[in-house]
Enzyme design. Structure first.
Site, PDB file in Angstrom:
ATOM      1  N   ASP A 137      74.617 -25.361   6.421  1.00 48.15           N
ATOM      2  CA  ASP A 137      73.343 -26.342   6.025  1.00 48.15           C
ATOM      3  C   ASP A 137      73.392 -27.428   7.232  1.00 48.15           C
ATOM      4  O   ASP A 137      72.230 -28.321   7.343  1.00 48.15           O
ATOM      5  CB  ASP A 137      73.415 -26.958   4.765  1.00 48.15           C
TER       6      ASP A 137
ATOM      7  N   GLY B   4      81.028 -22.821  -0.357  1.00 47.80           N
ATOM      8  CA  GLY B   4      80.457 -21.546  -0.080  1.00 47.80           C
ATOM      9  C   GLY B   4      80.902 -21.081   1.641  1.00 47.80           C
ATOM     10  O   GLY B   4      81.313 -21.886   2.185  1.00 47.80           O
TER      11      GLY B   4
HETATM   12  O1  F6P Z   1      76.011 -25.153   0.998  1.00 42.53           O
HETATM   13  C1  F6P Z   1      75.682 -23.786   1.543  1.00 42.53           C
HETATM   14  C2  F6P Z   1      74.717 -23.058   0.457  1.00 42.53           C
HETATM   15  O2  F6P Z   1      74.559 -21.727   0.920  1.00 42.53           O
HETATM   16  C3  F6P Z   1      73.160 -23.921   0.361  1.00 42.53           C
HETATM   17  O3  F6P Z   1      72.506 -23.845   1.388  1.00 42.53           O
HETATM   18  C4  F6P Z   1      73.008 -22.932  -0.764  1.00 42.53           C
HETATM   19  O4  F6P Z   1      72.055 -23.945  -1.831  1.00 42.53           O
HETATM   20  C5  F6P Z   1      74.215 -22.960  -1.795  1.00 42.53           C
HETATM   21  O5  F6P Z   1      75.328 -22.786  -0.854  1.00 42.53           O
HETATM   22  C6  F6P Z   1      74.240 -21.576  -2.443  1.00 42.53           C
HETATM   23  O6  F6P Z   1      75.397 -21.692  -3.259  1.00 42.53           O
HETATM   24  P1  F6P Z   1      75.820 -20.345  -4.039  1.00 42.53           P
HETATM   25  O7  F6P Z   1      76.727 -19.444  -3.049  1.00 42.53           O
HETATM   26  O8  F6P Z   1      76.803 -20.832  -5.277  1.00 42.53           O
HETATM   27  O9  F6P Z   1      74.798 -19.471  -4.673  1.00 42.53           O
END
Ligand code: F6P
Length: 359
Positions: free
Chosen positions: A139, A10
């Site tokens: 995170d 992410g």
């Molecule tokens: O790890 C970063 C994060 O933003 C988390 O806090 C969250 O659960 C996840 O990625 C969301 O991921 P995606 O972009 O796949 O929705």
């Protein structure tokens, strides 16, 4: 020397500042730099590999996102492929990737990512690739470093949301439940909740009970404060002992966590009779300009990664161990993820200020 830079997982505010600092500090050593697009996709023929020049990284340090783009599905060891019948399988494309890197003359790589990307980097190092890691995640759940860039920006965004929710909650005598990101770690909820003067903070590291949450809300109500702000980490375990998941994730993706705020708001309303509303802050926390702190940290990480390449610290990750940037073996970092320590002074401070953790 020719190095390559990749951003995986992410996105997080500050990625571009790392790319810029790593590139400029490599160029100033007389090295050439390539950018691999979308994680490792660029090395698998699924996207491009582009030259990173001083011109290419000009004016990007303050921009959110990543000029190299990213993906959380690009694990070369577990690459998702669709079969003719529509079902999905995964194949190991790591040898192909390493071969492609060799053919491009890439002698070392800087891999910027969270725990997932760092685990891939370690496996590539085990296969002989020369990689230095840079920890990235909003995170803040990577061990070995006091902070990851992107976290401060995400916390700032969450605080702004709490500030705005306070006024509307008070006007309506409502309970406002704000869900913030963090996966299995409660750092964003704790830092934003404490800084934003939330009344209840629920995090995965501290098991909570609905009756305790409702009691905190009602105790406040009895004291004349008719509204309340509950900040809940998306990964907080609910009253049934479960993590709230959002539907199906795509093949090759970790399960998506989220949705606890709406369930919790409904439960608090049913139990207390108070009017409740829920807000999932979501990807707003990942977007926008990095704060000054994140830009500063990201820039230091970028230059330190180049320095680690110069010193041949393969399989190491740059890390903040204040006041210094150091390097730590990725293998050690991966041993255990970082979590909120329930005895940490931030938790004790919150309790001392009357904030409930629902326990
Ligand atoms: O790890 C970063 C994060 O933003 C988390 O806090 C969250 O659960 C996840 O990625 C969301 O991921 P995606 O972009 O796949 O929705």
């Amino acid at each position: 020397m020719r190095i390559a830079i990749s951003t995986g997982g992410g996105d997080a505010p500050g990625l571009n500042a790392v790319i810029r600092a790593a590139t400029l500090s490599a160029l100033s050593r007389g090295w050439s730099v390539l950018g691999i697009k979308r994680g490792y996709y660029g090395l698998l023929g699924e996207d491009e590999v582009v030259p990173l020049t001083a011109e290419a990284v000009r004016g990007i340090a303050h921009q959110g996102g990543t000029i190299l783009r990213t993906t959380n599905r690009g694990n070369p060891f577990d690459f998702p492929v669709q079969r003719p019948d529509g079902s999905w399988a995964s194949i190991d494309r790591s040898d192909e990737m390493i071969e492609n890197a060799r053919n491009l003359g890439i002698q070392a790589m800087i891999s910027i990512g969270g725990d997932g990307s760092l685990a891939i980097a370690q496996k590539l190092v085990d296969k002989g690739m020369r990689i230095v890691g840079v920890p990235k995640t909003i995170d803040n759940d990577v061990s070995g470093t006091i902070a990851t860039f992107g976290f401060d920006t995400a916390v700032q965004t969450a605080i702004e949301a709490i500030d705005k929710l306070q006024t509307t909650a008070e006007s309506h005598d409502r309970v406002l439940v704000l869900e913030v990101m963090g996966r299995e770690a409660g750092f964003i909820a704790l830092h934003a909740g404490l800084s934003g003067s939330a009344d209840v903070i629920l995090i995965p590291e501290i098991p909570w009970r609905l009756d305790q949450v409702c009691e905190a809300v009602m105790e406040r109500d009895r004291s004349g404060r008719k509204f309340a702000i509950v900040v809940v980490a998306e990964g907080a375990i609910d009253e049934h002992g479960e993590t709230s998941l959002i539907g199906e994730s795509l093949p090759g993706q970790a399960p998506r966590i989220g949705g606890i705020a709406h369930r919790l708001a409904k439960s608090i309303q049913q139990r207390t009779g108070k009017e409740c509303r829920a807000l999932v802050l979501g990807h707003l926390q990942r977007g926008g300009m990095p704060t000054g702190y994140d830009r500063f940290l990201a820039t230091r990480f970028g230059a330190a990664a180049t320095q680690a390449v110069a010193e041949g610290k393969w399989g190491h990750m740059v890390a903040l161990q204040s006041p210094h940037i150091v390097t730590v073996p990725i293998r050690e970092v991966l041993r255990a993820p970082k979590r909120v320590d329930p005895t940490h002074d931030a938790v004790l401070t919150a309790r001392a200020c009357g904030i409930s953790f629902g326990d």
